[in-house]
Design a protein around this motif. Structure first.
Motif, PDB file in Angstrom:
ATOM      1  N   TYR A  82       5.846   6.382   4.748  1.00  0.00           N
ATOM      2  CA  TYR A  82       5.130   5.525   3.798  1.00  0.00           C
ATOM      3  C   TYR A  82       3.825   6.188   3.373  1.00  0.00           C
ATOM      4  N   SER A  83       3.084   6.652   4.359  1.00  0.00           N
ATOM      5  CA  SER A  83       1.787   7.264   4.076  1.00  0.00           C
ATOM      6  C   SER A  83       1.934   8.492   3.189  1.00  0.00           C
ATOM      7  N   SER A  84       2.944   9.285   3.457  1.00  0.00           N
ATOM      8  CA  SER A  84       3.187  10.481   2.658  1.00  0.00           C
ATOM      9  C   SER A  84       3.525  10.123   1.212  1.00  0.00           C
ATOM     10  N   GLN A  85       4.395   9.134   1.050  1.00  0.00           N
ATOM     11  CA  GLN A  85       4.784   8.703  -0.290  1.00  0.00           C
ATOM     12  C   GLN A  85       3.594   8.107  -1.036  1.00  0.00           C
ATOM     13  N   ILE A  86       2.804   7.308  -0.353  1.00  0.00           N
ATOM     14  CA  ILE A  86       1.646   6.679  -0.980  1.00  0.00           C
ATOM     15  C   ILE A  86       0.629   7.742  -1.390  1.00  0.00           C
ATOM     16  N   GLU A  87       0.420   8.729  -0.543  1.00  0.00           N
ATOM     17  CA  GLU A  87      -0.522   9.806  -0.863  1.00  0.00           C
ATOM     18  C   GLU A  87      -0.071  10.557  -2.115  1.00  0.00           C
ATOM     19  N   GLU A  88       1.226  10.842  -2.199  1.00  0.00           N
ATOM     20  CA  GLU A  88       1.765  11.527  -3.381  1.00  0.00           C
ATOM     21  C   GLU A  88       1.564  10.679  -4.637  1.00  0.00           C
ATOM     22  N   LEU A  89       1.845   9.396  -4.524  1.00  0.00           N
ATOM     23  CA  LEU A  89       1.662   8.503  -5.675  1.00  0.00           C
ATOM     24  C   LEU A  89       0.204   8.433  -6.102  1.00  0.00           C
ATOM     25  N   GLN A  90      -0.694   8.353  -5.137  1.00  0.00           N
ATOM     26  CA  GLN A  90      -2.113   8.270  -5.474  1.00  0.00           C
ATOM     27  C   GLN A  90      -2.587   9.542  -6.177  1.00  0.00           C
ATOM     28  N   THR A  91      -2.104  10.681  -5.735  1.00  0.00           N
ATOM     29  CA  THR A  91      -2.456  11.940  -6.389  1.00  0.00           C
ATOM     30  C   THR A  91      -1.984  11.936  -7.835  1.00  0.00           C
ATOM     31  N   LEU A 119      -0.643   1.506 -15.919  1.00  0.00           N
ATOM     32  CA  LEU A 119      -1.219   2.208 -14.775  1.00  0.00           C
ATOM     33  C   LEU A 119      -1.868   1.219 -13.819  1.00  0.00           C
ATOM     34  N   ASP A 120      -2.562   0.228 -14.348  1.00  0.00           N
ATOM     35  CA  ASP A 120      -3.164  -0.804 -13.501  1.00  0.00           C
ATOM     36  C   ASP A 120      -2.093  -1.570 -12.724  1.00  0.00           C
ATOM     37  N   LYS A 121      -0.994  -1.875 -13.380  1.00  0.00           N
ATOM     38  CA  LYS A 121       0.114  -2.576 -12.723  1.00  0.00           C
ATOM     39  C   LYS A 121       0.691  -1.715 -11.598  1.00  0.00           C
ATOM     40  N   LEU A 122       0.863  -0.436 -11.869  1.00  0.00           N
ATOM     41  CA  LEU A 122       1.387   0.477 -10.869  1.00  0.00           C
ATOM     42  C   LEU A 122       0.420   0.586  -9.696  1.00  0.00           C
ATOM     43  N   ASN A 123      -0.877   0.607  -9.977  1.00  0.00           N
ATOM     44  CA  ASN A 123      -1.878   0.644  -8.908  1.00  0.00           C
ATOM     45  C   ASN A 123      -1.736  -0.562  -7.983  1.00  0.00           C
ATOM     46  N   ALA A 124      -1.500  -1.729  -8.559  1.00  0.00           N
ATOM     47  CA  ALA A 124      -1.313  -2.938  -7.753  1.00  0.00           C
ATOM     48  C   ALA A 124      -0.069  -2.819  -6.887  1.00  0.00           C
ATOM     49  N   GLN A 125       0.981  -2.237  -7.429  1.00  0.00           N
ATOM     50  CA  GLN A 125       2.208  -2.080  -6.657  1.00  0.00           C
ATOM     51  C   GLN A 125       2.017  -1.079  -5.521  1.00  0.00           C
ATOM     52  N   VAL A 126       1.249  -0.037  -5.760  1.00  0.00           N
ATOM     53  CA  VAL A 126       0.957   0.923  -4.695  1.00  0.00           C
ATOM     54  C   VAL A 126       0.143   0.236  -3.600  1.00  0.00           C
ATOM     55  N   ASP A 127      -0.765  -0.641  -3.983  1.00  0.00           N
ATOM     56  CA  ASP A 127      -1.522  -1.400  -2.981  1.00  0.00           C
ATOM     57  C   ASP A 127      -0.593  -2.240  -2.114  1.00  0.00           C
ATOM     58  N   GLU A 128       0.434  -2.816  -2.729  1.00  0.00           N
ATOM     59  CA  GLU A 128       1.430  -3.574  -1.951  1.00  0.00           C
ATOM     60  C   GLU A 128       2.153  -2.652  -0.980  1.00  0.00           C
ATOM     61  N   MET A 129       2.472  -1.428  -1.439  1.00  0.00           N
ATOM     62  CA  MET A 129       3.141  -0.471  -0.570  1.00  0.00           C
ATOM     63  C   MET A 129       2.250  -0.109   0.610  1.00  0.00           C
ATOM     64  N   LYS A 130       0.950   0.005   0.375  1.00  0.00           N
ATOM     65  CA  LYS A 130       0.012   0.302   1.460  1.00  0.00           C
ATOM     66  C   LYS A 130       0.046  -0.807   2.498  1.00  0.00           C
ATOM     67  N   ALA A 131       0.109  -2.038   2.033  1.00  0.00           N
ATOM     68  CA  ALA A 131       0.161  -3.171   2.961  1.00  0.00           C
ATOM     69  C   ALA A 131       1.434  -3.121   3.802  1.00  0.00           C
ATOM     70  N   LYS A 132       2.546  -2.790   3.163  1.00  0.00           N
ATOM     71  CA  LYS A 132       3.812  -2.671   3.903  1.00  0.00           C
ATOM     72  C   LYS A 132       3.728  -1.538   4.921  1.00  0.00           C
ATOM     73  N   ALA A 133       3.103  -0.442   4.527  1.00  0.00           N
ATOM     74  CA  ALA A 133       2.962   0.690   5.446  1.00  0.00           C
ATOM     75  C   ALA A 133       2.119   0.295   6.654  1.00  0.00           C
ATOM     76  N   ALA A 134       1.101  -0.477   6.422  1.00  0.00           N
ATOM     77  CA  ALA A 134       0.249  -0.926   7.531  1.00  0.00           C
ATOM     78  C   ALA A 134       1.029  -1.813   8.489  1.00  0.00           C
ATOM     79  N   GLN A 135       1.952  -2.600   7.951  1.00  0.00           N
ATOM     80  CA  GLN A 135       2.765  -3.479   8.782  1.00  0.00           C
ATOM     81  C   GLN A 135       3.818  -2.706   9.572  1.00  0.00           C
ATOM     82  N   ALA A 136       4.125  -1.512   9.140  1.00  0.00           N
ATOM     83  CA  ALA A 136       5.178  -0.719   9.780  1.00  0.00           C
ATOM     84  C   ALA A 136       4.654   0.082  10.961  1.00  0.00           C
ATOM     85  N   GLN A 137       3.551  -0.319  11.513  1.00  0.00           N
ATOM     86  CA  GLN A 137       2.936   0.431  12.607  1.00  0.00           C
ATOM     87  C   GLN A 137       3.848   0.540  13.824  1.00  0.00           C
ATOM     88  N   ALA A 138       4.765  -0.368  13.976  1.00  0.00           N
ATOM     89  CA  ALA A 138       5.644  -0.345  15.140  1.00  0.00           C
ATOM     90  C   ALA A 138       6.532   0.896  15.129  1.00  0.00           C
TER      91      ALA A 138
END
Length: 89
Positions: free
Chosen positions: A32-41, A5-24
């Motif tokens: 990205y935000s929708s998928q990340i929200e579902e994963l966090q839940t 679970l800790d490893k998965l949490n780190a990977q979700v954090d990486e996904m958040k960073a990618k989502a932040a970069q996709a602002q364009a």
């Protein structure tokens, strides 16, 4: 399972960073935000079940263990789906 679970949490954090970069591309960011929200839940659900399992009596352990395993499988499947969609972008 906690380590996984800790490893998965780190990977979700990486996904958040990618989502932040996709602002364009706002559409990609929303996806990205929708998928990340579902994963966090689902992560929270697994964490809660894991804590419940750790606190369970011997009699209740088997029943709770099944719930933890099902929640974990659901989280893993959602994560794999999210990774597949992220990789397509």
């Amino acid at each position: 399972m906690q380590a996984e679970l800790d490893k998965l949490n780190a990977q979700v954090d990486e996904m958040k960073a990618k989502a932040a970069q996709a602002q364009a591309d706002a559409k990609i960011k929303i996806q990205y935000s929708s998928q990340i929200e579902e994963l966090q839940t689902k992560q929270v659900a697994v964490q809660m079940k894991l804590e419940e399992l750790q606190a369970a009596s011997q009699d209740a352990w088997e029943d709770i263990k099944t719930g933890v395993e099902l929640a974990w499988l659901d989280l893993q499947q959602s994560f794999q789906n999210a990774i597949a969609q992220f990789d397509q972008k």
